[in-house]
Design a protein around this motif. Structure first.
Motif: not given
Length: 132
Positions: A11-16, A23-25, A47-60
């Protein structure tokens, strides 16, 4: 490695990337032991579990966040995620359409607060011109 540590590391690289490394750091650096528990949880779970799940892209995910945060009236988070939406390639028109859609379902007061917050960030980020 624990599952939580693996999710944190994912999740950390996604959050960054979405919210900005500065902001994150900065949030992590300011956290004492008490607040670091939250930093670790949000990084792993959101960020790791929800945003890191591959079904939806970051824009969505960015558009969903803007709508949900509007519904919840979480204006500081709306501001944060407007900037994240820009980082994810969301256009001003897409942000506007998402907030209008949320306004129709969440009500005028919630929509007005979200529009004001988004406008402030969009002007500050140079995505909209400031008032002359």
């Amino acid at each position: 490695m624990s599952d939580d540590q693996a999710l944190f590391d994912k999740g950390l690289p996604i959050r960054r990337a979405v919210l900005g490394a500065e902001y994150v750091d900065g949030s992590m650096a300011k956290a004492d032991d008490f607040m670091m528990a939250f930093q670790r949880a949000t990084t792993a779970w959101a960020w790791g579990w929800a945003w890191g799940e591959p079904t939806l892209d970051r824009r969505t995910r960015s558009l969903l966040n803007l709508a949900m945060l509007t519904a919840l009236g979480k204006i500081p988070e709306v501001k944060l995620h407007v900037k994240g939406a820009l980082n994810n390639g969301i256009t001003v028109d897409e942000i506007k359409a998402t907030l209008l859609h949320a306004t129709a379902y969440c009500g005028i007061p919630a929509g007005l607060d979200a529009f004001k917050a988004a406008h402030e960030v969009l002007v500050a980020e140079g995505a909209l011109p400031g008032k002359k």
